[in-house]
Scaffold this active site. Structure first.
Site, PDB file in Angstrom:
ATOM      1  CB  SER A  76     -12.173  -6.430   3.999  1.00  0.00           C
ATOM      2  OG  SER A  76     -12.634  -5.227   3.429  1.00  0.00           O
ATOM      3  CG  ASP A  95      -5.388  -2.836   0.693  1.00  0.00           C
ATOM      4  OD1 ASP A  95      -6.096  -1.836   0.928  1.00  0.00           O
ATOM      5  OD2 ASP A  95      -5.738  -3.989   0.986  1.00  0.00           O
ATOM      6  CG  HIS A 120      -8.739  -3.102   3.268  1.00  0.00           C
ATOM      7  ND1 HIS A 120      -8.267  -3.888   2.238  1.00  0.00           N
ATOM      8  CD2 HIS A 120     -10.032  -3.444   3.427  1.00  0.00           C
ATOM      9  CE1 HIS A 120      -9.229  -4.683   1.807  1.00  0.00           C
ATOM     10  NE2 HIS A 120     -10.316  -4.436   2.499  1.00  0.00           N
TER      11      HIS A 120
END
Ligand SMILES: *[C@@H]1O[C@H](CO)[C@@H](O)[C@H](O)[C@H]1NC(C)=O
Ligand SMILES: *[C@@H]1O[C@H](CO)[C@@H](O)[C@H](O)[C@H]1NC(C)=O
Ligand SMILES: *[C@@H]1O[C@H](CO)[C@@H](O)[C@H](O)[C@H]1NC(C)=O
Ligand SMILES: *[C@@H]1O[C@H](CO)[C@@H](O)[C@H](O)[C@H]1NC(C)=O
Length: 400
Positions: free
Chosen positions: A55, A363, A366
């Protein structure tokens, strides 16, 4: 999507006994750089980027399959969710920008993708090693690095055939020769470490799994080289122990928390992984004589940002910008973008902070766009973070 993925770690931390310090070597190459990246000559003129990762560099791979990321993801730059778990651009986006290339389309995204200047094989939740899908209701992506390599291989083998059909395909696929001249970027490994903990391994057991993880990683670099890839840009993993989703799920004793509030055993595992990654990179340089392999010390850059947040214009370095509740503004069952039905109306509960540009963590997992930009700025202006000490634009040059 990410919100639904339960990456919770229900585990007690076992003391780490060995601390391996990250070593960055500096070959002493002096390169004149200006602060204005547009003035740096793009010596290599990379025509494309092919990215592998999780991610940290996913520009839409996971969401192409599992559904779009939730708002407020994407709010700062794109104005809407665009497959990134971030308020805006990722490190890979700033890397593409600084090479004068368009943002990378996700290989898996069938809508509106344009691969003329590269492709992104990364998906959120990816590991280097394949996960056991029997026990992984875990939230890890099934697109592990070996699968990403298989995707790349197919793309490499077939895109030229399709391109030669002409028409729109000619515009949407890389030109012949781009695969050899491209920059191959890697940012993966963080989820392999957390996956070990998820299986209730002790820290010693997680560390014992790292050599195999590193070998699987090296196999993919060798594979890309065998297909003609020559320029590699390899990020190490960041300080896992400073991320809210980790801090929230480990029961930490006072002795396991450092002066900045990060979990030192987890940072030590990250460093242990990184030292082995750097060792394999050294080995790969010997084994792949035509390759230029740059090792990028993302760990030190992120740690510097978190531990010196104020000095660099940031605040609350361990608190998520987007989330709800708890010490770190992170609740694993109510992640960024989570909504609730109140009086028959859906309302956003886990929302963005007022000023994401002052925050480091987006979040809980990240980094924010502002942090990502800062990270890339460090790489661009301080070549001591790369081994060999070389700017991005010159990463095709063989210095070792
Ligand atoms: C996956 O996990 C299940 C359940 O623990 C186990 O029975 C199985 O052997 C594992 N499969 C692999 C390939 O490791
Ligand atoms: C694909 O991207 C390239 C580079 O940005 C651009 O020149 C080309 O027009 C795009 N093709 C299509 C069909 O959008
Ligand atoms: C790990 O431990 C937790 C808590 O004891 C348990 O609920 C979970 O099933 C265990 N996971 C595995 C993969 O054994
Ligand atoms: C996290 O969210 C769940 C679901 O709303 C809630 O039940 C729980 O109390 C929250 N946890 C904390 C620590 O606030």
């Amino acid at each position: 999507m990410c919100t639904k993925k339960k990456r919770e770690m229900r585990l007690g931390l076992i003391n780490l006994m060995i601390c391996v310090f990250l070593v960055t070597s500096n070959l002493g190459l002096t390169v004149a750089l200006t602060n204005n990246s547009s003035q740096i000559k793009n010596i290599c003129e990379f025509p494309a980027i092919f990215n592998f990762g999780d991610s940290n560099s996913d520009t839409g791979g996971l969401t192409a399959v599992y559904g779009q990321a939730l708002p407020p993801n994407g709010q700062t730059f794109f104005g809407k969710p665009v497959g990134r778990f971030c308020d805006g651009r990722l490190v890979i986006d700033f890397v593409a920008e600084s090479l004068g290339l368009p943002y990378l389309s996700a290989y898996l995204d069938s809508i509106g993708s344009n691969f003329s200047h590269g492709a992104n094989f990364a998906t959120a939740g990816s590991t280097i090693r394949p996960q056991n899908t029997t026990i992984t209701q875990s939230g890890y992506s099934p697109i592990s690095l070996d699968i990403q390599y298989a995707e790349y291989y197919k793309f490499y083998k077939e895109s030229q055939v399709v391109r030669n059909q002409g028409g729109v395909f000619e515009e949407l696929l890389p030109k012949e020769g781009y695969f050899t001249r491209a920059l191959y970027t890697f940012d993966i490994g963080q989820n392999d470490i957390t996956a070990g903990y998820k299986l209730n391994l002790t820290t010693e057991q997680v560390k014992a799994s790292i050599p195999d993880i590193i070998n699987q990683f090296a196999k993919v670099v060798r594979g890309v080289y065998a297909q003609g890839g020559r320029s590699f840009w390899i990020h190490n993993t960041g300080p896992l122990g400073c991320l809210p989703y980790m801090l929230d799920h480990f029961l930490l004793t006072a002795a396991q928390v450092d002066e900045f509030g990060c979990a030192s055993p987890l940072n030590e595992v990250s460093q242990y992984y990184n030292s082995q990654l750097e060792d394999i990179v050294t080995q790969l340089r010997r084994d792949l004589p035509l390759a230029s392999i740059t090792f990028v010390d993302i760990y030190s850059i992120k740690l510097k940002l978190i531990t010196q947040a104020k000095r660099h214009g940031f605040e609350k370095p361990l608190v998520a910008c987007c989330g709800i509740g708890g010490k770190y503004n992170f609740n694993n069952t109510m992640r960024c973008g989570s909504t609730e039905i109140v009086n028959g109306k859906e309302i956003l509960v886990a929302k963005s902070c007022d000023n994401p540009s002052k925050r480091i963590i987006w979040d809980g997992i990240h980094y924010t766009e502002a942090a990502n930009k800062w990270i890339v700025d460090q790489i661009m202006k301080d070549s001591s973070y790369t081994n060999p000490s070389i700017p991005l634009e010159m990463a095709c040059q063989k210095l070792n």
